[in-house]
Design an enzyme around this catalytic site. Structure first.
Site, short mmCIF file in Angstrom:
data_model
loop_
_atom_site.label_atom_id
_atom_site.label_comp_id
_atom_site.label_asym_id
_atom_site.label_seq_id
_atom_site.Cartn_x
_atom_site.Cartn_y
_atom_site.Cartn_z
N ASP A 130 0.86 -1.18 0.00
CA ASP A 130 0.00 0.00 0.00
C ASP A 130 0.90 1.23 0.00
O ASP A 130 1.44 1.62 1.04
CB ASP A 130 -0.90 0.02 1.24
CG ASP A 130 -2.13 -0.86 1.10
OD1 ASP A 130 -2.75 -0.84 0.02
OD2 ASP A 130 -2.46 -1.58 2.05
N ARG B 287 3.98 3.08 2.81
CA ARG B 287 4.77 2.16 3.64
C ARG B 287 6.26 2.43 3.58
O ARG B 287 6.98 2.18 4.55
CB ARG B 287 4.50 0.71 3.22
CG ARG B 287 3.04 0.30 3.18
CD ARG B 287 2.31 0.59 4.48
NE ARG B 287 0.96 0.04 4.46
CZ ARG B 287 -0.02 0.43 5.24
NH1 ARG B 287 0.18 1.40 6.13
NH2 ARG B 287 -1.22 -0.12 5.16
N ARG C 81 -7.44 10.20 2.29
CA ARG C 81 -7.04 9.22 1.27
C ARG C 81 -7.92 9.34 0.02
O ARG C 81 -7.53 8.87 -1.04
CB ARG C 81 -7.13 7.80 1.82
CG ARG C 81 -6.20 7.52 2.98
CD ARG C 81 -6.58 6.23 3.69
NE ARG C 81 -6.40 5.05 2.83
CZ ARG C 81 -6.88 3.84 3.11
NH1 ARG C 81 -7.60 3.66 4.22
NH2 ARG C 81 -6.66 2.84 2.30
N HIS D 78 -12.79 1.39 -2.05
CA HIS D 78 -13.25 0.10 -1.51
C HIS D 78 -14.70 -0.07 -1.94
O HIS D 78 -15.57 0.59 -1.40
CB HIS D 78 -13.13 0.09 0.01
CG HIS D 78 -11.75 0.42 0.52
ND1 HIS D 78 -11.30 1.73 0.67
CD2 HIS D 78 -10.71 -0.37 0.89
CE1 HIS D 78 -10.06 1.71 1.13
NE2 HIS D 78 -9.67 0.44 1.28
N HIS E 224 -10.96 -1.49 10.09
CA HIS E 224 -9.81 -2.16 10.68
C HIS E 224 -10.13 -2.63 12.11
O HIS E 224 -9.50 -3.56 12.62
CB HIS E 224 -8.59 -1.22 10.72
CG HIS E 224 -8.09 -0.82 9.37
ND1 HIS E 224 -8.62 0.22 8.66
CD2 HIS E 224 -7.11 -1.34 8.60
CE1 HIS E 224 -7.98 0.34 7.51
NE2 HIS E 224 -7.06 -0.59 7.45
N ASP F 274 -10.38 -7.28 0.81
CA ASP F 274 -9.55 -6.46 1.68
C ASP F 274 -9.00 -7.42 2.74
O ASP F 274 -9.36 -8.60 2.78
CB ASP F 274 -10.35 -5.32 2.29
CG ASP F 274 -9.46 -4.15 2.75
OD1 ASP F 274 -8.23 -4.33 2.82
OD2 ASP F 274 -10.00 -3.06 3.03
#
Length: 347
Positions: free
Chosen positions: A62, A70, A134, A165, A177, A249
């Site tokens: 990602d 990352r 984002r 998504h 999450h 996901d």
């Protein structure tokens, strides 16, 4: 039958991890910040994976930009997607920045021999804790313009696009999450708004892959989209005509817990229509799946999934030295970093 993407614990790959990656169920690996020290180290790690895993391995990350990046030290500081429309006044210049950001991100990753960064985010709005800056915009048309430009940049650098998504994570406040969010809006509203960026980019053949949300759209179906045949087959495949790869996901996320244990989550997601399954930060869960998951599919279904998997490998042979010596990369690094610095200064 390869379907699973798994993670690594550290900055080197262990013998146990090499054995897991060699398992027939494993199709690829996703890298995180914990796997990164500097550019030289990450290049060595990727090269080791390529050398020691004796099959084509889809290597992913990602590296969206903004707060989801990352690899940072030694790489361009990519702007949050919201920054393009918020900080740049002219539409054409917004799109040019988005285009160059897509190219820069993809060029840096493919120069490391990484195949795929899961981007772009197509969710509308910024109020969701899991999404925030984002997303490109709260409205459909600006989101489409900017996402199209970003994807075209990615593709020029040889990277496939992943819209996420599906059918839209932007209108829930909860973070998938941490829990399973519910979107209680009427079906007509979701179809008139959130699904439109996906629908229109699919119609333009710009999406190579789609990642559904771990969100339950209660007026449409009782299951999270990532485990819903309604969303993935009836809507995405049949109604929207999407023929690319569908990623789950991360099935290690709390939002996926609604579907049961790890084997059950994998089975439900595959049955619902996912081609590739991410399972991260749950090593015991990975081992459970590799020991007990026995997917049932026809030869035709298997062949189609493998065809979709093959379409996701990078199409560029660019090396890092060539990239960092290019005028385009140098100019982009300067202006994209400056944009993100301006964005952070506003926060």
């Amino acid at each position: 039958m390869s379907a699973l993407l798994i993670d690594l614990t550290g900055q080197e790959v262990s013998q146990e991890e090499l054995e897991l990656l060699a398992h027939p169920l494993v199709a690829g690996v996703i890298l995180f910040t914990r796997n990164f020290y500097d550019r030289e180290q990450i290049q060595h790690l990727v090269a080791t994976l390529r050398q020691k895993v004796k099959k084509p391995l889809l290597i992913t990350v990602d590296q969206e930009g903004g707060r989801v990046q990352r690899f940072r030290e030694g790489f361009t500081q990519l702007p949050a997607m919201q920054a393009f429309a918020e900080l740049i006044s002219h539409t054409a210049q917004q799109q040019e920045f988005a285009y160059q950001a897509g190219w820069q991100m993809a060029a840096e990753m493919t120069a490391l021999d990484i195949d795929l960064s899961f981007a772009p985010v197509l969710d509308l709005g910024h109020q969701c804790r899991a999404i925030g800056d984002r997303s490109f915009h709260a409205e459909i048309d600006p989101t489409l313009r900017l996402a199209t430009a970003f994807i075209q940049g990615m593709k020029q650098a040889g990277m496939a696009s992943t819209g996420k998504h599906f059918p839209g994570h932007g209108h829930v406040i909860a973070d998938s999450h941490l829990e399973t969010p519910y979107d209680e809006r009427p079906q007509a509203q979701i179809f008139a708004q959130d699904i439109q960026p996906f629908k229109q980019l699919i119609a333009q053949n710009l999406l190579d892959a789609v990642m559904p949300a771990h969100v339950i759209y209660s007026q449409c179906d009782s299951q999270p989209a990532s485990g819903s045949a309604y969303w993935l087959q009836t809507i995405l495949r049949d109604q929207l005509g999407f023929n690319g790869a569908i990623f789950s996901d991360d099935l290690g996320m709390k939002g996926a817990g609604f579907m049961g244990d790890f084997v059950a989550r994998c089975q439900q997601s595959l049955n619902a229509g996912c081609d590739l399954l991410l399972l991260c930060n749950e090593r015991e869960g990975v081992i459970q799946v590799l020991d007990h998951f026995q997917p049932q599919e026809t030869t035709e279904q298997y062949a189609l999934r493998q065809q979709r998997l093959q379409s996701l490998f990078k199409r560029s042979q660019l090396d890092w030295k060539t990239l960092e010596n290019s005028t385009r990369w140098k100019e982009n690094q300067q202006k994209l970093t400056a944009l993100q610095q301006d964005w952070l200064a506003r926060a």
